[in-house]
Design a protein around this motif. Structure first.
Motif, PDB file in Angstrom:
ATOM      1  N   ILE A 142       0.860  -1.184   0.000  1.00  0.00           N
ATOM      2  CA  ILE A 142       0.000   0.000   0.000  1.00  0.00           C
ATOM      3  C   ILE A 142       0.896   1.234   0.000  1.00  0.00           C
ATOM      4  CG2 ILE A 142      -1.955  -1.077   1.193  1.00  0.00           C
ATOM      5  CD1 ILE A 142      -0.974   0.268   3.766  1.00  0.00           C
ATOM      6  N   GLY A 143       0.321   2.387  -0.373  1.00  0.00           N
ATOM      7  CA  GLY A 143       1.038   3.651  -0.268  1.00  0.00           C
ATOM      8  C   GLY A 143       1.769   4.042  -1.546  1.00  0.00           C
ATOM      9  N   THR A 144       2.020   5.365  -1.659  1.00  0.00           N
ATOM     10  CA  THR A 144       2.848   5.918  -2.730  1.00  0.00           C
ATOM     11  C   THR A 144       3.936   6.742  -2.045  1.00  0.00           C
ATOM     12  OG1 THR A 144       1.476   7.910  -2.923  1.00  0.00           O
ATOM     13  CG2 THR A 144       0.906   6.044  -4.314  1.00  0.00           C
ATOM     14  N   PRO A 145       5.141   6.201  -1.846  1.00  0.00           N
ATOM     15  CA  PRO A 145       6.164   6.873  -1.041  1.00  0.00           C
ATOM     16  C   PRO A 145       6.452   8.287  -1.513  1.00  0.00           C
ATOM     17  CG  PRO A 145       6.846   4.643  -1.624  1.00  0.00           C
ATOM     18  CD  PRO A 145       5.611   4.934  -2.408  1.00  0.00           C
ATOM     19  N   GLN A 146       6.424   9.240  -0.569  1.00  0.00           N
ATOM     20  CA  GLN A 146       6.782  10.618  -0.888  1.00  0.00           C
ATOM     21  C   GLN A 146       8.264  10.694  -1.252  1.00  0.00           C
ATOM     22  OE1 GLN A 146       4.726  12.084   2.942  1.00  0.00           O
ATOM     23  NE2 GLN A 146       4.813  13.903   1.662  1.00  0.00           N
ATOM     24  N   GLY A 147       8.566  11.481  -2.259  1.00  0.00           N
ATOM     25  CA  GLY A 147       9.954  11.652  -2.660  1.00  0.00           C
ATOM     26  C   GLY A 147      10.163  11.506  -4.148  1.00  0.00           C
ATOM     27  N   GLY A 148       9.282  10.756  -4.826  1.00  0.00           N
ATOM     28  CA  GLY A 148       9.374  10.588  -6.268  1.00  0.00           C
ATOM     29  C   GLY A 148       8.517  11.611  -6.995  1.00  0.00           C
ATOM     30  N   PRO A 149       8.869  12.002  -8.209  1.00  0.00           N
ATOM     31  CA  PRO A 149       8.094  13.003  -8.958  1.00  0.00           C
ATOM     32  C   PRO A 149       6.660  12.592  -9.233  1.00  0.00           C
ATOM     33  CG  PRO A 149      10.255  12.661  -9.971  1.00  0.00           C
ATOM     34  CD  PRO A 149      10.092  11.599  -8.928  1.00  0.00           C
ATOM     35  N   LEU A 150       6.393  11.289  -9.324  1.00  0.00           N
ATOM     36  CA  LEU A 150       5.078  10.807  -9.717  1.00  0.00           C
ATOM     37  C   LEU A 150       4.081  10.773  -8.558  1.00  0.00           C
ATOM     38  CD1 LEU A 150       3.744   9.845 -12.326  1.00  0.00           C
ATOM     39  CD2 LEU A 150       4.485   7.512 -11.783  1.00  0.00           C
ATOM     40  N   SER A 151       4.571  10.706  -7.322  1.00  0.00           N
ATOM     41  CA  SER A 151       3.684  10.521  -6.162  1.00  0.00           C
ATOM     42  C   SER A 151       2.623  11.608  -6.014  1.00  0.00           C
ATOM     43  CB  SER A 151       4.510  10.417  -4.879  1.00  0.00           C
ATOM     44  OG  SER A 151       5.242   9.217  -4.864  1.00  0.00           O
ATOM     45  N   PRO A 152       2.962  12.910  -6.165  1.00  0.00           N
ATOM     46  CA  PRO A 152       1.911  13.933  -6.005  1.00  0.00           C
ATOM     47  C   PRO A 152       0.771  13.797  -7.001  1.00  0.00           C
ATOM     48  CG  PRO A 152       4.093  14.934  -5.855  1.00  0.00           C
ATOM     49  CD  PRO A 152       4.301  13.525  -6.315  1.00  0.00           C
ATOM     50  N   LEU A 153       1.076  13.445  -8.257  1.00  0.00           N
ATOM     51  CA  LEU A 153       0.010  13.265  -9.241  1.00  0.00           C
ATOM     52  C   LEU A 153      -0.873  12.084  -8.866  1.00  0.00           C
ATOM     53  CD1 LEU A 153      -1.360  13.938 -11.945  1.00  0.00           C
ATOM     54  CD2 LEU A 153       0.260  12.361 -13.039  1.00  0.00           C
ATOM     55  N   LEU A 154      -0.262  10.990  -8.450  1.00  0.00           N
ATOM     56  CA  LEU A 154      -1.051   9.819  -8.047  1.00  0.00           C
ATOM     57  C   LEU A 154      -1.933  10.151  -6.846  1.00  0.00           C
ATOM     58  CD1 LEU A 154       1.622   6.972  -8.422  1.00  0.00           C
ATOM     59  CD2 LEU A 154      -0.110   7.710 -10.071  1.00  0.00           C
ATOM     60  N   ALA A 155      -1.404  10.960  -5.932  1.00  0.00           N
ATOM     61  CA  ALA A 155      -2.192  11.368  -4.763  1.00  0.00           C
ATOM     62  C   ALA A 155      -3.398  12.202  -5.187  1.00  0.00           C
ATOM     63  CB  ALA A 155      -1.312  12.164  -3.797  1.00  0.00           C
ATOM     64  N   ASN A 156      -3.197  13.115  -6.128  1.00  0.00           N
ATOM     65  CA  ASN A 156      -4.312  13.932  -6.605  1.00  0.00           C
ATOM     66  C   ASN A 156      -5.356  13.086  -7.328  1.00  0.00           C
ATOM     67  OD1 ASN A 156      -3.867  16.558  -5.692  1.00  0.00           O
ATOM     68  ND2 ASN A 156      -2.403  17.004  -7.323  1.00  0.00           N
ATOM     69  N   ILE A 157      -4.920  12.049  -8.025  1.00  0.00           N
ATOM     70  CA  ILE A 157      -5.862  11.157  -8.700  1.00  0.00           C
ATOM     71  C   ILE A 157      -6.733  10.435  -7.668  1.00  0.00           C
ATOM     72  CG2 ILE A 157      -6.035   9.056 -10.090  1.00  0.00           C
ATOM     73  CD1 ILE A 157      -3.532  10.060 -11.610  1.00  0.00           C
ATOM     74  N   VAL A 158      -6.107   9.993  -6.584  1.00  0.00           N
ATOM     75  CA  VAL A 158      -6.864   9.322  -5.521  1.00  0.00           C
ATOM     76  C   VAL A 158      -7.855  10.282  -4.878  1.00  0.00           C
ATOM     77  CG1 VAL A 158      -6.685   8.258  -3.235  1.00  0.00           C
ATOM     78  CG2 VAL A 158      -5.059   7.637  -5.023  1.00  0.00           C
ATOM     79  N   LEU A 159      -7.390  11.492  -4.527  1.00  0.00           N
ATOM     80  CA  LEU A 159      -8.230  12.426  -3.790  1.00  0.00           C
ATOM     81  C   LEU A 159      -9.198  13.193  -4.683  1.00  0.00           C
ATOM     82  CD1 LEU A 159      -5.605  13.720  -1.211  1.00  0.00           C
ATOM     83  CD2 LEU A 159      -7.601  12.285  -0.757  1.00  0.00           C
ATOM     84  N   ASN A 160      -9.051  13.068  -5.993  1.00  0.00           N
ATOM     85  CA  ASN A 160     -10.008  13.705  -6.893  1.00  0.00           C
ATOM     86  C   ASN A 160     -11.410  13.144  -6.678  1.00  0.00           C
ATOM     87  OD1 ASN A 160     -10.608  15.518  -9.095  1.00  0.00           O
ATOM     88  ND2 ASN A 160     -10.873  13.702 -10.374  1.00  0.00           N
ATOM     89  N   GLU A 161     -11.475  11.898  -6.258  1.00  0.00           N
ATOM     90  CA  GLU A 161     -12.775  11.286  -5.964  1.00  0.00           C
ATOM     91  C   GLU A 161     -13.446  11.986  -4.779  1.00  0.00           C
ATOM     92  OE1 GLU A 161     -14.620   6.806  -5.231  1.00  0.00           O
ATOM     93  OE2 GLU A 161     -12.501   7.061  -5.715  1.00  0.00           O
ATOM     94  N   LEU A 162     -12.634  12.376  -3.787  1.00  0.00           N
ATOM     95  CA  LEU A 162     -13.172  13.144  -2.658  1.00  0.00           C
ATOM     96  C   LEU A 162     -13.645  14.518  -3.130  1.00  0.00           C
ATOM     97  CD1 LEU A 162     -13.633  13.782   0.366  1.00  0.00           C
ATOM     98  CD2 LEU A 162     -11.202  14.414   0.487  1.00  0.00           C
ATOM     99  N   ASP A 163     -12.838  15.171  -3.972  1.00  0.00           N
ATOM    100  CA  ASP A 163     -13.219  16.490  -4.481  1.00  0.00           C
ATOM    101  C   ASP A 163     -14.561  16.447  -5.201  1.00  0.00           C
ATOM    102  OD1 ASP A 163     -10.773  17.316  -3.536  1.00  0.00           O
ATOM    103  OD2 ASP A 163      -9.788  17.313  -5.496  1.00  0.00           O
ATOM    104  N   LYS A 164     -14.742  15.448  -6.065  1.00  0.00           N
ATOM    105  CA  LYS A 164     -15.981  15.345  -6.834  1.00  0.00           C
ATOM    106  C   LYS A 164     -17.176  15.096  -5.921  1.00  0.00           C
ATOM    107  CE  LYS A 164     -13.871  15.986 -10.686  1.00  0.00           C
ATOM    108  NZ  LYS A 164     -13.962  17.327 -11.320  1.00  0.00           N
ATOM    109  N   GLU A 165     -16.947  14.325  -4.841  1.00  0.00           N
ATOM    110  CA  GLU A 165     -18.030  14.078  -3.887  1.00  0.00           C
ATOM    111  C   GLU A 165     -18.411  15.361  -3.161  1.00  0.00           C
ATOM    112  OE1 GLU A 165     -20.918  11.997  -1.683  1.00  0.00           O
ATOM    113  OE2 GLU A 165     -19.819  11.446  -3.506  1.00  0.00           O
ATOM    114  N   LEU A 166     -17.412  16.142  -2.757  1.00  0.00           N
ATOM    115  CA  LEU A 166     -17.693  17.411  -2.071  1.00  0.00           C
ATOM    116  C   LEU A 166     -18.398  18.395  -2.999  1.00  0.00           C
ATOM    117  CD1 LEU A 166     -14.345  17.891  -0.081  1.00  0.00           C
ATOM    118  CD2 LEU A 166     -16.541  17.073   0.792  1.00  0.00           C
ATOM    119  N   GLU A 167     -17.994  18.411  -4.267  1.00  0.00           N
ATOM    120  CA  GLU A 167     -18.661  19.286  -5.237  1.00  0.00           C
ATOM    121  C   GLU A 167     -20.110  18.857  -5.440  1.00  0.00           C
ATOM    122  OE1 GLU A 167     -14.884  20.652  -8.064  1.00  0.00           O
ATOM    123  OE2 GLU A 167     -16.211  19.036  -8.710  1.00  0.00           O
TER     124      GLU A 167
END
Length: 389
Positions: free
Chosen positions: A190-215
Protein backbone atom coordinates in the motif's frame (compact mmCIF):
# COMPACT_ATOMS: atom_id res chain seq x y z
CA UNK A 1 -7.43 11.66 -26.25
CA UNK A 2 -5.66 8.53 -27.52
CA UNK A 3 -3.81 6.90 -24.60
CA UNK A 4 -2.79 3.61 -26.21
CA UNK A 5 0.78 4.61 -27.15
CA UNK A 6 1.83 6.72 -24.19
CA UNK A 7 5.16 4.91 -23.71
CA UNK A 8 6.32 6.20 -27.10
CA UNK A 9 5.51 9.76 -25.98
CA UNK A 10 7.24 9.21 -22.65
CA UNK A 11 10.44 7.98 -24.30
CA UNK A 12 10.48 10.66 -27.02
CA UNK A 13 13.64 12.75 -27.19
CA UNK A 14 11.83 16.05 -26.54
CA UNK A 15 10.08 14.72 -23.42
CA UNK A 16 13.25 13.09 -22.09
CA UNK A 17 15.28 16.30 -22.47
CA UNK A 18 12.68 18.16 -20.42
CA UNK A 19 12.71 15.42 -17.79
CA UNK A 20 16.50 15.41 -17.56
CA UNK A 21 16.62 19.20 -17.13
CA UNK A 22 14.03 19.03 -14.34
CA UNK A 23 15.86 16.25 -12.48
CA UNK A 24 19.16 18.12 -12.87
CA UNK A 25 17.69 21.40 -11.60
CA UNK A 26 15.97 19.71 -8.64
CA UNK A 27 19.18 17.94 -7.66
CA UNK A 28 18.27 15.98 -4.53
CA UNK A 29 19.83 13.09 -2.64
CA UNK A 30 21.05 9.83 -4.18
CA UNK A 31 18.98 6.64 -4.16
CA UNK A 32 20.05 3.19 -3.00
CA UNK A 33 22.74 2.99 -5.72
CA UNK A 34 24.50 6.07 -4.31
CA UNK A 35 24.97 7.58 -7.78
CA UNK A 36 25.73 11.33 -7.61
CA UNK A 37 24.15 13.70 -10.10
CA UNK A 38 27.50 14.46 -11.75
CA UNK A 39 27.86 10.82 -12.81
CA UNK A 40 24.33 10.50 -14.16
CA UNK A 41 24.91 11.86 -17.72
CA UNK A 42 27.70 9.33 -18.35
CA UNK A 43 25.59 6.49 -16.97
CA UNK A 44 22.58 7.57 -19.03
CA UNK A 45 24.59 7.78 -22.26
CA UNK A 46 25.90 4.23 -21.79
CA UNK A 47 22.68 2.59 -20.56
CA UNK A 48 19.71 4.51 -21.99
CA UNK A 49 19.30 2.40 -25.19
CA UNK A 50 18.86 -0.69 -23.00
CA UNK A 51 16.54 1.06 -20.53
CA UNK A 52 14.43 2.51 -23.36
CA UNK A 53 13.96 -0.93 -24.90
CA UNK A 54 12.96 -2.33 -21.52
CA UNK A 55 10.37 0.44 -21.11
CA UNK A 56 8.94 -0.05 -24.59
CA UNK A 57 8.84 -3.83 -24.41
CA UNK A 58 7.55 -4.17 -20.86
CA UNK A 59 10.78 -5.35 -19.27
CA UNK A 60 11.85 -2.52 -16.97
CA UNK A 61 11.98 -3.16 -13.22
CA UNK A 62 12.40 -0.13 -10.91
CA UNK A 63 14.79 -0.30 -7.99
CA UNK A 64 13.56 0.04 -4.39
CA UNK A 65 13.52 3.53 -2.92
CA UNK A 66 15.80 4.58 -0.08
CA UNK A 67 13.82 5.33 3.06
CA UNK A 68 14.70 8.56 4.83
CA UNK A 69 13.16 9.73 8.11
CA UNK A 70 12.77 13.49 8.55
CA UNK A 71 11.13 15.32 11.48
CA UNK A 72 7.82 17.05 10.83
CA UNK A 73 7.53 20.72 11.86
CA UNK A 74 4.48 19.83 14.01
CA UNK A 75 6.27 16.87 15.58
CA UNK A 76 6.60 13.24 14.61
CA UNK A 77 8.44 11.66 11.71
CA UNK A 78 7.75 11.77 7.98
CA UNK A 79 8.98 8.86 5.88
CA UNK A 80 10.38 9.79 2.47
CA UNK A 81 11.27 7.36 -0.30
CA UNK A 82 14.19 8.54 -2.42
CA UNK A 83 14.27 6.82 -5.85
CA UNK A 84 17.49 6.34 -7.81
CA UNK A 85 18.33 9.03 -10.35
CA UNK A 86 17.29 6.71 -13.19
CA UNK A 87 13.88 6.12 -11.64
CA UNK A 88 13.45 9.83 -10.85
CA UNK A 89 14.24 10.56 -14.50
CA UNK A 90 11.70 7.99 -15.77
CA UNK A 91 9.03 9.11 -13.27
CA UNK A 92 9.51 12.72 -14.33
CA UNK A 93 9.11 11.72 -17.99
CA UNK A 94 5.90 9.83 -17.12
CA UNK A 95 4.61 12.79 -15.08
CA UNK A 96 5.08 15.20 -18.00
CA UNK A 97 2.92 13.02 -20.25
CA UNK A 98 0.21 12.20 -17.68
CA UNK A 99 -0.26 15.70 -16.25
CA UNK A 100 -1.97 17.16 -19.37
CA UNK A 101 -4.28 14.12 -19.40
CA UNK A 102 -5.36 14.13 -15.75
CA UNK A 103 -5.00 17.75 -14.62
CA UNK A 104 -8.02 19.07 -16.61
CA UNK A 105 -10.20 16.51 -14.81
CA UNK A 106 -9.25 17.79 -11.35
CA UNK A 107 -11.40 20.08 -9.22
CA UNK A 108 -11.04 23.86 -9.24
CA UNK A 109 -10.76 23.56 -5.45
CA UNK A 110 -7.59 21.44 -5.66
CA UNK A 111 -4.40 23.53 -5.43
CA UNK A 112 -1.54 21.17 -4.52
CA UNK A 113 1.15 20.02 -6.99
CA UNK A 114 -0.63 21.31 -10.07
CA UNK A 115 0.71 23.58 -12.82
CA UNK A 116 -0.28 27.21 -12.31
CA UNK A 117 -1.61 26.59 -8.79
CA UNK A 118 -0.08 27.18 -5.38
CA UNK A 119 -0.68 27.46 -1.66
CA UNK A 120 -1.30 31.22 -1.77
CA UNK A 121 -4.27 30.73 -4.09
CA UNK A 122 -5.74 28.16 -1.71
CA UNK A 123 -5.41 30.48 1.30
CA UNK A 124 -6.93 33.43 -0.61
CA UNK A 125 -9.88 31.28 -1.64
CA UNK A 126 -10.35 30.17 1.97
CA UNK A 127 -10.47 33.84 3.04
CA UNK A 128 -13.05 34.46 0.32
CA UNK A 129 -15.30 31.73 1.73
CA UNK A 130 -14.91 33.06 5.28
CA UNK A 131 -15.82 36.62 4.22
CA UNK A 132 -18.88 35.23 2.41
CA UNK A 133 -20.22 34.01 5.77
CA UNK A 134 -18.83 30.48 5.94
CA UNK A 135 -17.14 31.09 9.27
CA UNK A 136 -16.80 27.50 10.51
CA UNK A 137 -14.09 25.24 9.12
CA UNK A 138 -14.11 21.45 8.95
CA UNK A 139 -10.38 20.77 9.08
CA UNK A 140 -9.79 17.20 7.91
CA UNK A 141 -6.49 15.35 8.22
CA UNK A 142 -5.98 12.00 6.48
CA UNK A 143 -3.74 9.83 8.65
CA UNK A 144 -0.46 8.92 6.88
CA UNK A 145 -2.12 9.45 3.52
CA UNK A 146 0.88 8.73 1.28
CA UNK A 147 1.61 5.54 3.24
CA UNK A 148 -1.92 4.13 3.06
CA UNK A 149 -3.12 4.63 -0.53
CA UNK A 150 -4.78 1.45 -1.78
CA UNK A 151 -2.92 0.20 -4.87
CA UNK A 152 -5.84 -1.68 -6.41
CA UNK A 153 -8.20 1.31 -6.20
CA UNK A 154 -5.54 3.61 -7.63
CA UNK A 155 -4.77 1.28 -10.53
CA UNK A 156 -8.49 0.93 -11.21
CA UNK A 157 -8.81 4.72 -11.52
CA UNK A 158 -5.77 4.89 -13.80
CA UNK A 159 -7.00 2.09 -16.06
CA UNK A 160 -10.21 4.00 -16.77
CA UNK A 161 -8.15 6.69 -18.52
CA UNK A 162 -4.88 5.03 -19.59
CA UNK A 163 -5.15 2.39 -22.31
CA UNK A 164 -1.41 1.69 -22.65
CA UNK A 165 -0.97 -1.54 -20.66
CA UNK A 166 2.81 -1.10 -20.58
CA UNK A 167 2.46 2.16 -18.68
CA UNK A 168 -0.07 0.70 -16.25
CA UNK A 169 2.31 -2.17 -15.49
CA UNK A 170 5.20 0.28 -15.02
CA UNK A 171 3.23 2.37 -12.52
CA UNK A 172 2.19 -0.77 -10.66
CA UNK A 173 5.86 -1.81 -10.45
CA UNK A 174 6.78 1.61 -9.06
CA UNK A 175 4.08 1.25 -6.40
CA UNK A 176 5.36 -2.20 -5.45
CA UNK A 177 9.11 -1.59 -5.89
CA UNK A 178 9.63 -1.72 -2.13
CA UNK A 179 12.11 0.25 -0.07
CA UNK A 180 15.47 -0.18 1.59
CA UNK A 181 15.55 0.70 5.29
CA UNK A 182 18.95 0.32 6.99
CA UNK A 183 20.00 -2.27 4.43
CA UNK A 184 16.81 -4.33 4.74
CA UNK A 185 14.43 -4.55 1.78
CA UNK A 186 10.78 -4.01 2.72
CA UNK A 187 7.93 -4.92 0.36
CA UNK A 188 5.20 -2.30 -0.20
CA UNK A 189 1.60 -3.39 -0.74
CA UNK A 190 0.00 0.00 0.00
CA UNK A 191 1.04 3.65 -0.27
CA UNK A 192 2.85 5.92 -2.73
CA UNK A 193 6.16 6.87 -1.04
CA UNK A 194 6.78 10.62 -0.89
CA UNK A 195 9.95 11.65 -2.66
CA UNK A 196 9.37 10.59 -6.27
CA UNK A 197 8.09 13.00 -8.96
CA UNK A 198 5.08 10.81 -9.72
CA UNK A 199 3.68 10.52 -6.16
CA UNK A 200 1.91 13.93 -6.00
CA UNK A 201 0.01 13.26 -9.24
CA UNK A 202 -1.05 9.82 -8.05
CA UNK A 203 -2.19 11.37 -4.76
CA UNK A 204 -4.31 13.93 -6.60
CA UNK A 205 -5.86 11.16 -8.70
CA UNK A 206 -6.86 9.32 -5.52
CA UNK A 207 -8.23 12.43 -3.79
CA UNK A 208 -10.01 13.70 -6.89
CA UNK A 209 -12.78 11.29 -5.96
CA UNK A 210 -13.17 13.14 -2.66
CA UNK A 211 -13.22 16.49 -4.48
CA UNK A 212 -15.98 15.35 -6.83
CA UNK A 213 -18.03 14.08 -3.89
CA UNK A 214 -17.69 17.41 -2.07
CA UNK A 215 -18.66 19.29 -5.24
CA UNK A 216 -21.70 17.04 -5.70
CA UNK A 217 -22.79 17.91 -2.16
CA UNK A 218 -22.35 21.63 -2.86
CA UNK A 219 -19.60 22.22 -0.32
CA UNK A 220 -17.11 25.08 -0.41
CA UNK A 221 -13.65 23.70 0.21
CA UNK A 222 -9.93 24.08 -0.45
CA UNK A 223 -7.63 21.09 -0.78
CA UNK A 224 -3.85 21.11 -1.01
CA UNK A 225 -2.58 17.52 -1.33
CA UNK A 226 -3.98 15.76 1.77
CA UNK A 227 -4.84 19.02 3.60
CA UNK A 228 -8.56 19.65 3.12
CA UNK A 229 -10.63 22.45 4.69
CA UNK A 230 -14.39 22.59 4.17
CA UNK A 231 -16.17 25.85 5.02
CA UNK A 232 -19.73 25.91 6.40
CA UNK A 233 -21.93 28.49 8.13
CA UNK A 234 -22.48 26.96 11.58
CA UNK A 235 -20.72 24.58 14.00
CA UNK A 236 -23.74 22.26 13.87
CA UNK A 237 -23.42 22.00 10.08
CA UNK A 238 -19.70 21.45 10.54
CA UNK A 239 -20.22 18.47 12.84
CA UNK A 240 -22.67 16.95 10.39
CA UNK A 241 -20.24 17.42 7.48
CA UNK A 242 -17.34 16.01 9.51
CA UNK A 243 -19.26 12.81 10.23
CA UNK A 244 -20.56 12.27 6.69
CA UNK A 245 -17.26 13.07 4.93
CA UNK A 246 -15.35 10.86 7.37
CA UNK A 247 -17.67 7.98 6.49
CA UNK A 248 -17.05 8.58 2.78
CA UNK A 249 -13.25 8.72 3.14
CA UNK A 250 -13.04 5.60 5.26
CA UNK A 251 -15.62 3.49 3.42
CA UNK A 252 -15.12 4.58 -0.19
CA UNK A 253 -11.47 5.68 -0.36
CA UNK A 254 -10.30 3.16 2.27
CA UNK A 255 -8.28 5.81 4.06
CA UNK A 256 -8.31 6.80 7.72
CA UNK A 257 -9.22 10.23 9.08
CA UNK A 258 -6.95 11.29 11.94
CA UNK A 259 -9.47 12.18 14.64
CA UNK A 260 -6.78 13.74 16.82
CA UNK A 261 -5.79 16.31 14.20
CA UNK A 262 -9.18 16.88 12.56
CA UNK A 263 -11.63 19.35 14.07
CA UNK A 264 -14.62 21.63 13.53
CA UNK A 265 -13.69 25.12 14.72
CA UNK A 266 -13.33 28.78 13.87
CA UNK A 267 -10.71 29.43 11.15
CA UNK A 268 -8.77 31.67 13.55
CA UNK A 269 -8.15 28.66 15.81
CA UNK A 270 -6.90 26.39 13.02
CA UNK A 271 -4.02 26.58 10.59
CA UNK A 272 -4.14 25.91 6.86
CA UNK A 273 -0.81 25.52 5.06
CA UNK A 274 0.84 27.29 8.04
CA UNK A 275 -1.49 30.31 7.68
CA UNK A 276 -4.39 31.35 9.89
CA UNK A 277 -6.97 34.16 9.95
CA UNK A 278 -8.03 37.08 12.11
CA UNK A 279 -10.83 39.62 11.85
CA UNK A 280 -10.83 43.42 11.58
CA UNK A 281 -13.31 45.97 10.21
CA UNK A 282 -12.55 44.87 6.65
CA UNK A 283 -13.37 41.22 7.42
CA UNK A 284 -11.18 38.13 7.62
CA UNK A 285 -7.47 38.75 7.09
CA UNK A 286 -4.61 36.31 6.58
CA UNK A 287 -1.95 35.94 9.26
CA UNK A 288 0.88 33.54 10.07
CA UNK A 289 -0.10 30.58 12.23
CA UNK A 290 1.35 30.53 15.74
CA UNK A 291 3.21 27.25 15.12
CA UNK A 292 4.91 28.71 12.03
CA UNK A 293 6.07 31.70 14.07
CA UNK A 294 7.45 29.39 16.73
CA UNK A 295 9.36 27.37 14.11
CA UNK A 296 10.96 30.57 12.81
CA UNK A 297 11.94 31.66 16.32
CA UNK A 298 13.44 28.25 17.06
CA UNK A 299 15.40 28.27 13.80
CA UNK A 300 16.74 31.79 14.37
CA UNK A 301 17.64 30.87 17.94
CA UNK A 302 19.65 27.91 16.64
CA UNK A 303 21.39 30.00 13.98
CA UNK A 304 22.39 32.63 16.55
CA UNK A 305 23.44 30.20 19.27
CA UNK A 306 26.53 31.35 21.16
CA UNK A 307 27.65 27.72 21.40
CA UNK A 308 28.67 27.94 17.74
CA UNK A 309 31.31 30.45 18.69
CA UNK A 310 33.77 29.38 15.99
CA UNK A 311 31.39 30.22 13.15
CA UNK A 312 32.44 33.43 11.35
CA UNK A 313 29.85 36.18 11.61
CA UNK A 314 29.58 36.41 7.81
CA UNK A 315 28.69 32.70 7.54
CA UNK A 316 26.13 33.05 10.30
CA UNK A 317 24.47 36.01 8.57
CA UNK A 318 24.48 34.18 5.22
CA UNK A 319 22.63 31.24 6.77
CA UNK A 320 20.11 33.55 8.41
CA UNK A 321 19.50 35.40 5.14
CA UNK A 322 19.15 32.19 3.16
CA UNK A 323 16.52 30.79 5.50
CA UNK A 324 14.66 34.06 6.09
CA UNK A 325 14.39 34.90 2.36
CA UNK A 326 12.56 31.63 1.68
CA UNK A 327 10.41 32.05 4.79
CA UNK A 328 9.41 35.63 4.00
CA UNK A 329 8.75 34.71 0.37
CA UNK A 330 6.26 32.04 1.43
CA UNK A 331 4.54 34.16 4.11
CA UNK A 332 4.49 37.41 2.07
CA UNK A 333 0.73 36.88 1.76
CA UNK A 334 0.15 37.43 5.49
CA UNK A 335 -0.09 40.53 7.64
CA UNK A 336 3.04 40.27 9.79
CA UNK A 337 4.72 43.67 10.00
CA UNK A 338 4.90 43.88 13.80
CA UNK A 339 6.06 40.27 14.14
CA UNK A 340 8.86 40.71 11.57
CA UNK A 341 9.98 43.97 13.17
CA UNK A 342 10.17 42.20 16.53
CA UNK A 343 12.12 39.32 14.95
CA UNK A 344 14.52 41.77 13.33
CA UNK A 345 15.17 43.41 16.68
CA UNK A 346 15.70 40.03 18.37
CA UNK A 347 18.11 38.86 15.65
CA UNK A 348 20.23 42.00 15.94
CA UNK A 349 20.40 41.62 19.71
CA UNK A 350 21.41 37.96 19.48
CA UNK A 351 24.04 38.69 16.84
CA UNK A 352 25.53 41.35 19.11
CA UNK A 353 25.70 38.72 21.83
CA UNK A 354 27.58 36.38 19.48
CA UNK A 355 30.02 39.15 18.57
CA UNK A 356 30.53 40.06 22.24
CA UNK A 357 31.40 36.46 23.11
CA UNK A 358 33.84 36.20 20.21
CA UNK A 359 35.71 39.28 21.45
CA UNK A 360 36.30 37.52 24.82
CA UNK A 361 39.13 39.61 26.32
CA UNK A 362 38.71 43.03 27.91
CA UNK A 363 41.46 44.49 25.72
CA UNK A 364 39.77 43.20 22.54
CA UNK A 365 36.40 44.54 23.60
CA UNK A 366 37.81 47.94 24.48
CA UNK A 367 39.72 48.22 21.19
CA UNK A 368 36.75 47.19 19.04
CA UNK A 369 34.32 49.46 20.87
CA UNK A 370 36.67 52.40 20.32
CA UNK A 371 36.96 51.46 16.63
CA UNK A 372 33.18 51.54 16.39
CA UNK A 373 33.14 55.11 17.74
CA UNK A 374 32.47 54.70 21.47
CA UNK A 375 34.18 57.22 23.77
CA UNK A 376 36.98 56.14 26.11
CA UNK A 377 34.94 56.21 29.33
CA UNK A 378 32.05 54.10 28.03
CA UNK A 379 34.41 51.70 26.26
CA UNK A 380 36.28 51.06 29.54
CA UNK A 381 32.97 50.65 31.37
CA UNK A 382 31.46 48.10 28.98
CA UNK A 383 34.69 46.22 28.26
CA UNK A 384 35.07 45.50 31.96
CA UNK A 385 31.43 44.76 32.73
CA UNK A 386 30.60 41.52 34.54
CA UNK A 387 27.01 41.52 33.38
CA UNK A 388 25.72 38.78 31.06
CA UNK A 389 25.77 38.97 27.30
Amino acid sequence: MNTTNLMEKITSRKNLLRAYKRVRDNRGAAGIDGMPLDDFPTYLKANWPRIRDELLYDGYTPQPVRRVHIPKPQGGIRDLGIPTLTDRFIQQAVLQVLTPIFDPTFSESSYGFRPGRNAHQAVKKAREYINAGYTTVVDMDVEKFFDTVNHDRLMDRLSKTIEDKRLLKLIRRYLQAGLMDNGVRVQTTIGTPQGGPLSPLLANIVLNELDKELEKRGHRFCRYADDCNIYVRTPRAGERVMQSVTRFIESQLRLTVNQGKSAVDKPSRRQFLSFSFYWNKAGAQICIAAKAKKRLKDKMRALTSRRQNNMPLEDRIDRINQYSRGWIGYFALAEAKSFLEAMDSTLKRRLRMCIWKQWKRVRTRYSNLRTLGMNHTDAIKYANTRKGY
